[in-house]
Design a protein around this motif. Sequence first.
Motif, PDB file in Angstrom:
ATOM      1  N   GLY A  38      56.094   8.528  10.728  1.00 41.53           N
ATOM      2  CA  GLY A  38      55.243   8.533   9.648  1.00 41.53           C
ATOM      3  C   GLY A  38      55.781  10.314   8.472  1.00 41.53           C
ATOM      4  N   GLY A 140      52.654   1.506   5.152  1.00 40.22           N
ATOM      5  CA  GLY A 140      50.950   1.903   5.473  1.00 40.22           C
ATOM      6  C   GLY A 140      50.358   2.139   4.202  1.00 40.22           C
ATOM      7  N   LEU A 145      54.067   5.794   5.262  1.00 42.73           N
ATOM      8  CA  LEU A 145      54.749   5.793   6.327  1.00 42.73           C
ATOM      9  C   LEU A 145      56.423   5.077   5.934  1.00 42.73           C
ATOM     10  CD1 LEU A 145      52.592   4.153   8.891  1.00 42.73           C
ATOM     11  CD2 LEU A 145      53.275   5.941   8.768  1.00 42.73           C
TER      12      LEU A 145
END
Length: 446
Positions: A38, A140, A145
Amino acid sequence: MMRVLEFIVALIIVVVVAVVVGVVMPGNGHVERSLVVGKDMRQVYDVLSNFRRFPEYSVQREYDRNIKFDFSGKPYGPGAELSWTSQDDKVGNGKLTIASADPSFDKIDSTAKKSTIVWNLDNDWRGNDKHFTLDLERQGSRGQLTKITWSYDVAYGFNLINRYSSLYIHGDPDSFIQFTLNNLQNVLASVQNVDYTKLIPYVEQTQATPVLLVSSSIERKGGLEALNDATDKAVAEIQAAAKKLGVNVVGPRIIYTTSYGDQTYTFDVALPISATSLNVGGQSIELTAAKAPDLAAAAASSSSANAAEGNADNNAPGGHDRFGRLIVDNNVRAFLAFGGPALKAVWNGTAAGVPQTRDLLKAYSQTHGYKFDEVVNRFYDIKVKQGDNEKTFDEYDVYLPLTWAPEQTPEQEAGIKPPTLDEGTEQAPAAAGTAAAPASAATTAQ
């Protein structure tokens, strides 16, 4: 005799079969592992484009706590080198070199979808042309991400022993990638999620400067008005002290950030002065740099029976506080500020953008492996220009003192200059949705 001949024939057959199998086996090996983290792709890219944080996430240190790493070559990008030595046979000796990074760091922004970094490897694993390839892919819904695909490739050529070693590529090379990749995720987790792609920081070698300082704090809900009032009050107190000391104020105000909490902002206001020694308490005292407080001594002092009397003596003018700063009076302190390398960024706008700039500098330092200590060598900012509030904004130089840094940042080495601003346009420290400060930053205190 017959049995001897049978044994020789069997041995020849085994050798022939082994050679045939070796010939038909692939002349190269490949293994890879993937992980989604992340983090913005630029942060991952920067961590992998230098080796300064490699010792923190490499599985090698788990095998040998006494492993020694040595950095050489460039500090960042192609040409950066890392070598290691170990008495543990599982770790051995070796060297990594960043061979390529595509695209270049200044092209890794929100529009970049993929990037590839190649590390050449020189160690005792069998084969030639050994290298790691680190492929990064932005993922993402908001592109926040990053998929990391870490692969290892090796060429065995016609060396049959090397070709047979491909059967063990899922041993040391595979486990190295798997465990190191997992550790890398932990290192990345320590970096604040901010987008610093628009930041153009420089390493500046600052000079030791005598300053007078007053500590202050405000409630953050008071906003910029409370900050300005507290700063003006501290500046007036410092100017009065400078006049009594017979020294001149020779530069703009400086704010040291002590704690930028959710409710309270604690900081010091300082002004540079013209003298490195001051006459306080009837004696001439040479100013020195601040130091980390001796917590053990402070605890012992506070537990002693005459602590109150001792503290009263320590707080007298001419004494020194727990940071080693000269006590001028009840509120004013004097010491040598700056000195040494600092990571610097320019912020144009209101004071509300300074905290965001600090966050960007901190994240940048973490991904590039620059070392810093915020206890004594705190963030500070200097207001170098006052805007007219109509066409131009204020200008701040924001600094993060460093305990280790290269001579230049990659941007500095490439000659990339900080962006110039159109009149009336406030510099954006971070892309929308990624800034560390709250959405109401425009009305909160620095």
